[in-house]
Scaffold this motif. Structure first.
Motif, PDB file in Angstrom:
ATOM      1  N   ALA A  13       0.877  -1.179   0.000  1.00  0.00           N
ATOM      2  CA  ALA A  13       0.000   0.000   0.000  1.00  0.00           C
ATOM      3  C   ALA A  13       0.909   1.223   0.000  1.00  0.00           C
ATOM      4  O   ALA A  13       2.002   1.164   0.578  1.00  0.00           O
ATOM      5  CB  ALA A  13      -0.881  -0.001   1.234  1.00  0.00           C
ATOM      6  N   GLN A  14       0.451   2.286  -0.647  1.00  0.00           N
ATOM      7  CA  GLN A  14       1.269   3.497  -0.827  1.00  0.00           C
ATOM      8  C   GLN A  14       2.002   3.903   0.461  1.00  0.00           C
ATOM      9  O   GLN A  14       1.358   4.146   1.495  1.00  0.00           O
ATOM     10  CB  GLN A  14       0.355   4.641  -1.259  1.00  0.00           C
ATOM     11  N   GLY A  15       3.334   3.943   0.411  1.00  0.00           N
ATOM     12  CA  GLY A  15       4.135   4.387   1.557  1.00  0.00           C
ATOM     13  C   GLY A  15       4.364   3.306   2.602  1.00  0.00           C
ATOM     14  O   GLY A  15       5.022   3.553   3.612  1.00  0.00           O
ATOM     15  N   PHE A  16       3.815   2.101   2.368  1.00  0.00           N
ATOM     16  CA  PHE A  16       3.991   0.965   3.296  1.00  0.00           C
ATOM     17  C   PHE A  16       3.700   1.419   4.736  1.00  0.00           C
ATOM     18  O   PHE A  16       2.747   2.158   4.953  1.00  0.00           O
ATOM     19  CB  PHE A  16       5.384   0.355   3.136  1.00  0.00           C
ATOM     20  N   VAL A  17       4.555   1.004   5.702  1.00  0.00           N
ATOM     21  CA  VAL A  17       4.393   1.517   7.076  1.00  0.00           C
ATOM     22  C   VAL A  17       5.329   2.704   7.286  1.00  0.00           C
ATOM     23  O   VAL A  17       4.929   3.778   7.734  1.00  0.00           O
ATOM     24  CB  VAL A  17       4.725   0.419   8.121  1.00  0.00           C
ATOM     25  N   THR A  18       6.582   2.508   6.923  1.00  0.00           N
ATOM     26  CA  THR A  18       7.608   3.460   7.385  1.00  0.00           C
ATOM     27  C   THR A  18       7.575   4.789   6.626  1.00  0.00           C
ATOM     28  O   THR A  18       7.707   5.838   7.237  1.00  0.00           O
ATOM     29  CB  THR A  18       9.006   2.825   7.257  1.00  0.00           C
ATOM     30  N   THR A  19       7.412   4.769   5.291  1.00  0.00           N
ATOM     31  CA  THR A  19       7.427   6.028   4.539  1.00  0.00           C
ATOM     32  C   THR A  19       6.228   6.879   4.919  1.00  0.00           C
ATOM     33  O   THR A  19       6.326   8.094   5.041  1.00  0.00           O
ATOM     34  CB  THR A  19       7.437   5.745   3.024  1.00  0.00           C
ATOM     35  N   ARG A  20       5.097   6.199   5.150  1.00  0.00           N
ATOM     36  CA  ARG A  20       3.879   6.912   5.521  1.00  0.00           C
ATOM     37  C   ARG A  20       4.049   7.575   6.895  1.00  0.00           C
ATOM     38  O   ARG A  20       3.760   8.761   7.074  1.00  0.00           O
ATOM     39  CB  ARG A  20       2.747   5.885   5.540  1.00  0.00           C
ATOM     40  N   ALA A  21       4.580   6.814   7.859  1.00  0.00           N
ATOM     41  CA  ALA A  21       4.756   7.358   9.212  1.00  0.00           C
ATOM     42  C   ALA A  21       5.846   8.436   9.224  1.00  0.00           C
ATOM     43  O   ALA A  21       5.715   9.469   9.875  1.00  0.00           O
ATOM     44  CB  ALA A  21       5.111   6.237  10.179  1.00  0.00           C
ATOM     45  N   LEU A  22       6.910   8.189   8.478  1.00  0.00           N
ATOM     46  CA  LEU A  22       8.023   9.154   8.421  1.00  0.00           C
ATOM     47  C   LEU A  22       7.569  10.470   7.785  1.00  0.00           C
ATOM     48  O   LEU A  22       7.880  11.556   8.283  1.00  0.00           O
ATOM     49  CB  LEU A  22       9.166   8.555   7.599  1.00  0.00           C
ATOM     50  N   ALA A  23       6.809  10.365   6.698  1.00  0.00           N
ATOM     51  CA  ALA A  23       6.359  11.574   6.006  1.00  0.00           C
ATOM     52  C   ALA A  23       5.457  12.395   6.919  1.00  0.00           C
ATOM     53  O   ALA A  23       5.593  13.618   7.006  1.00  0.00           O
ATOM     54  CB  ALA A  23       5.617  11.195   4.726  1.00  0.00           C
ATOM     55  N   ALA A  24       4.558  11.731   7.647  1.00  0.00           N
ATOM     56  CA  ALA A  24       3.654  12.457   8.542  1.00  0.00           C
ATOM     57  C   ALA A  24       4.466  13.251   9.558  1.00  0.00           C
ATOM     58  O   ALA A  24       4.214  14.434   9.801  1.00  0.00           O
ATOM     59  CB  ALA A  24       2.730  11.468   9.253  1.00  0.00           C
ATOM     60  N   HIS A  25       5.480  12.613  10.120  1.00  0.00           N
ATOM     61  CA  HIS A  25       6.320  13.236  11.151  1.00  0.00           C
ATOM     62  C   HIS A  25       7.127  14.408  10.586  1.00  0.00           C
ATOM     63  O   HIS A  25       7.131  15.509  11.127  1.00  0.00           O
ATOM     64  CB  HIS A  25       7.236  12.137  11.707  1.00  0.00           C
ATOM     65  N   ILE A  26       7.781  14.172   9.453  1.00  0.00           N
ATOM     66  CA  ILE A  26       8.653  15.211   8.883  1.00  0.00           C
ATOM     67  C   ILE A  26       7.840  16.387   8.358  1.00  0.00           C
ATOM     68  O   ILE A  26       8.191  17.550   8.582  1.00  0.00           O
ATOM     69  CB  ILE A  26       9.534  14.597   7.765  1.00  0.00           C
TER      70      ILE A  26
END
Ligand code: NAD
Length: 285
Positions: free
Chosen positions: A185-198
């Motif tokens: 799924a778009q951004g998997f777990v880590t890219t999605r969580a990282l993007a939200a934070h950054i």
């Protein structure tokens, strides 16, 4: 399937770290890049990184030679892929380019070979569709700096077989990494969580709530994160983050909308640490 030798396609920031991690894990690796300069730069950065391990007492000088000896560089894609059981692609984040490379890998790599992509957020299923072996294609999402970061996020695409997933899981553990398995799924777990934070860190800066230094310090010391969001953004590459957030907007809507400050820095060519300037300036040594 037993993975004994791997190829890494693209010897930039991630490809270099991935090749180094595999060699440090005791396996031989073929490293290919379209650019001769990139390959040379990659070998230099790997040596520099290994010497830092020596300085930290985690490797001896003798082992550095041995590890470097496990990495062979190639200028020909078909030669790089001959005789490997796993190919890990780490070329720039562009779906058309990745599909084109996977179609070539499908022609050149042995029939039993597993093809992995290090994409941070593109559809692994779409990349797999460029091959005649989608069951042997999966995401192998590494983190920067690859030789230090412990996790590999394994992405199971629509047609990925359990056998391919297990083989790559075992190989990842054999070179000392931890794994998680996630759905494509778009951004998997880590890219999605990282993007939200950054992205939230950038919005806090845009809203003038604190200086960039204090935002980073607050997150480091207050939340016990190893890095603040802005210094982390510079390390990841602002161009990469902009691209990722645009993809996440398509999938999840406005909450991933890239802040203006990110857009402007990228438009100015300030892509973070790799270009010498981003939210911070980095003096060339
Ligand atoms: P990079 O720009 O540092 O390196 C890309 C390399 O690919 C360059 O050396 C370039 O010469 C080479 N290349 C370009 N076209 C090629 C081709 N046709 N054939 C072979 N090599 C080619 O990029 P990077 O930061 O290493 O990112 C690579 C991939 O890893 C991207 O998909 C990115 O999203 C992903 N990723 C990046 C990070 C990160 O923190 N930078 C983390 C995880 C995943």
């Amino acid at each position: 399937m037993n993975i004994q030798r791997a190829a890494v396609i693209g010897s930039g920031l991630m490809g270099s770290g991935i090749a180094q991690s595999i060699a440090q894990g005791g396996y031989s690796v073929a490293l290919y890049d379209i650019s001769e300069t990139a390959l040379q730069r990659s070998l230099q950065s790997i040596e520099k990184s290994l010497l830092r391990f020596v300085k930290a007492g985690q490797l001896t000088e003798g082992t550095v030679e041995q590890i470097l000896g496990q990495i062979e560089t190639y200028h020909d894609l078909s030669e790089a892929c001959a005789d490997v059981q796993l190919v890990i692609e780490a070329v720039p984040e562009n779906l058309d380019l990745k599909k084109q490379i996977f179609a070539q890998l499908d022609d050149y790599a042995p029939a039993h070979c597993i093809l992995a992509t290090n994409t941070s957020e593109l559809s692994v299923t779409a990349i797999a569709s460029a091959t005649r072996r989608p069951q042997a294609v999966l995401g192998m999402h590494w983190f920067n700096p690859a030789p230090i970061m412990r996790l590999i996020e394994l992405v199971k695409a629509t047609d990925t077989s359990d056998e391919a997933l297990q083989a790559v899981e075992q190989f990842s553990h054999a070179i000392g990494k931890e794994t998680v398995v996630v759905r494509d799924a778009q951004g998997f777990v880590t890219t999605r969580a990282l993007a939200a934070h950054i992205l939230e860190g950038m919005r806090i800066l845009e809203e003038n709530i604190a200086s960039r230094e204090d935002i980073d310090k607050a997150i480091r010391l207050g939340l016990n994160y190893p890095m603040g969001p802005l210094e982390l953004a510079d390390l990841c590459g602002l161009d990469t983050l902009l691209f990722a957030s645009e993809g996440l907007v398509e999938a999840y809507g406005d909450r991933f909308r890239p802040p203006q400050i990110l857009r402007k820095l990228v438009e100015a060519g300030h892509h973070g640490k790799k270009t010498g300037k981003g939210f911070y300036s980095y003096e060339k040594k």
